[in-house]
Design an enzyme around this catalytic site. Structure first.
Site, mmCIF file in Angstrom:
data_model
loop_
_atom_site.group_PDB
_atom_site.id
_atom_site.type_symbol
_atom_site.label_atom_id
_atom_site.label_comp_id
_atom_site.label_asym_id
_atom_site.label_seq_id
_atom_site.Cartn_x
_atom_site.Cartn_y
_atom_site.Cartn_z
ATOM 1 N N HIS A 292 -4.381 3.379 5.084
ATOM 2 C CA HIS A 292 -4.008 1.895 4.370
ATOM 3 C C HIS A 292 -4.618 2.380 3.248
ATOM 4 C CE1 HIS A 292 -4.088 -1.280 7.901
ATOM 5 N NE2 HIS A 292 -4.010 -0.074 8.231
ATOM 6 N N GLU B 28 0.932 -1.339 0.315
ATOM 7 C CA GLU B 28 -0.136 0.145 -0.398
ATOM 8 C C GLU B 28 1.181 1.348 -0.184
ATOM 9 O OE1 GLU B 28 -2.934 -0.395 3.322
ATOM 10 O OE2 GLU B 28 -3.679 -2.395 2.550
#
Length: 450
Positions: free
Chosen positions: A312, A187
């Site tokens: 995230h 990510e």
């Protein structure tokens, strides 16, 4: 710190020199929306049997009728998987026609001996870990009046994890806003946002009224990259690596999902005890040095922390506790209102829409997340941000989306900061003003009365 830093760079150089990158030529990401329970059962079975990489949701148990599923299928299995879908009357769309081509469009690391100065550091690019370590050192040196760099812990592969403490000096004990990025290795936009937000604080600390007020009373504790081993591995070897890099079963499988490793109903739901899976929860709560380091520091500071943010991607969500139960947190309504304001502010910047709610209600059930663990500690405002996008690029968000993503997310985070300013510090200021007025006026009132 100098010895740790030198050791880290030596380790990275060794890894880069010895790694062979995983290739994804011809792999595709398919989008499926199962319509029936039979569809769901078939999707769960084929994903489990073929060990397919689920991007959304990340566990087969969360595949439900009417909910989008994004699954990464290797080229070698692609034809058979598509034929199986058609035979079972399951329609699909190709979201990403060639995963490797998308990966190749992202930046490559600069040479190890090429250092970027802070003046020409490009916040609209993804940066490998050796550049981020250099950037950390330069930030600490350039802004030593407001920034200190602290050692949080050490990774499984013996790399140092650092966090910034950013705040104006004060004789009074200050409150804390926590932010961590890069808990999942692939990510990259999460890491890019942490860097962007740190720059936002430092460059606009006096001109931005929200930051100006917050920095009088609050210190920001920011971890730019938590899962450093996994992040480096995603650059050197496997762009789609998610977990940490700890070794299990005598080296037959590697890594733990650090966001399933916290002591929040650990491994009870939405996590796996199989070390070869993406959601492997580890051998016990905080078994991993990375999650243990967060637990130790945040646990020791819990009474001072106003807000816990973990960043995230992807899916465009602001998630509240909880994932392991559908019961609301103690101040769910207030947290929801604040999150909705943040999402509305975010949308104003570039029109991006975010969904808001607790994970168990709008995403899926899961245990062991740092968000739920922080809420269980008693921290009043706890959020997970799932940044862009909704699946067009997934974890391989192009660099041309870094700037708009970071701009809109900054707006959302500052909306939360502004709320905390008003909630915790305006009332104190008002009380101080009231007491001052009484102290000044009381002698005059007494004189008139007598």
């Amino acid at each position: 710190m100098g010895h740790l830093y030198s050791f880290c760079i030596l380790t990275i150089l060794t890894l880069v020199g010895s790694s062979v990158k995983v290739q994804y030529h011809g792999d595709q990401v398919l989008k499926i929306t199962p319509q029936t329970s039979n569809h769901v059962e078939f999707l769960q079975d084929i994903c489990n049997q073929l060990h397919l990489d689920l991007w959304k949701p990340d566990i087969t148990a969360a595949i439900l009728p009417g909910k989008e599923v994004h699954v990464h299928v290797p080229f070698s299995l692609l034809q058979n998987v598509k034929e199986s879908f058609l035979q079972n009357n399951i329609s699909y769309e190709v979201m990403i026609p060639d995963v490797q081509k998308v990966i190749q469009h992202q930046t490559m690391a600069a040479p190890e001996n090429q250092k970027r100065s802070l003046n020409n550091f490009d916040y609209t690019k993804y940066h490998p870990m050796h550049e981020i370590y250099d950037w950390m050192t330069q930030i600490r040196e350039e802004y030593d009046d407001i920034v200190t760099l602290h050692h949080l812990g050490t990774t499984y592969e013996q790399r140092p994890i650092f966090y910034f403490k950013i705040g104006w000096p004060s004789d009074q004990k200050k409150k804390i806003i926590w932010m961590d990025c890069g808990i999942h290795a692939r990510e990259w936009i999460s890491v890019a946002f942490c860097q962007w937000f740190i720059r936002e604080i430092l460059e606009n600390q006096h001109s931005n009224p929200v930051l100006n007020k917050a920095l009088r009373n609050i210190d920001f504790y920011i971890v730019p990259v938590l899962n450093i081993d996994g992040f480096i591995y995603s650059w050197t070897t496997d762009r789609l690596w998610r977990k940490s890099r700890s070794s299990h079963k005598n080296g037959t499988c590697y890594g733990v999902d650090l966001n399933r490793n916290f002591d929040a109903q650990w491994c009870s739901i939405g996590a796996s005890e199989n070390c070869s899976t993406l959601t492997y929860c580890g051998t016990g709560p905080n078994s991993e040095p990375e999650s243990a380091a967060v637990a130790d520091l945040v646990g020791s500071l819990k009474s001072e922390i106003l807000c816990f943010l973990t960043i995230h991607s992807y899916s465009q969500l602001i998630l509240l506790p909880y994932g392991y139960t559908k019961d609301p947190s103690k101040n769910h309504d207030e947290m929801l209102t604040v999150a909705e304001k943040a999402a509305a502010k975010l949308q104003q910047r570039h029109g991006t829409t975010y969904q808001v709610g607790s994970s168990a209600h709008i995403l899926y059930s899961s245990s062991g997340s740092s968000r739920d663990w922080a809420a269980d500690l008693g921290i009043n405002f706890v959020y997970t941000f799932e940044l862009r996008d909704n699946g067009t690029y997934g974890f391989e968000l192009p660099e041309n989306q870094i700037k708009p993503t970071c701009e809109e997310t900054t707006d959302a985070v500052l909306t939360i900061v502004d709320y905390l300013n008003e909630k915790y510090f305006n009332s104190a200021n008002s009380l101080l003003s009231t007491n001052l007025w009484i102290n000044l006026c009381l002698p005059f009132i007494i004189a008139i009365y007598y």
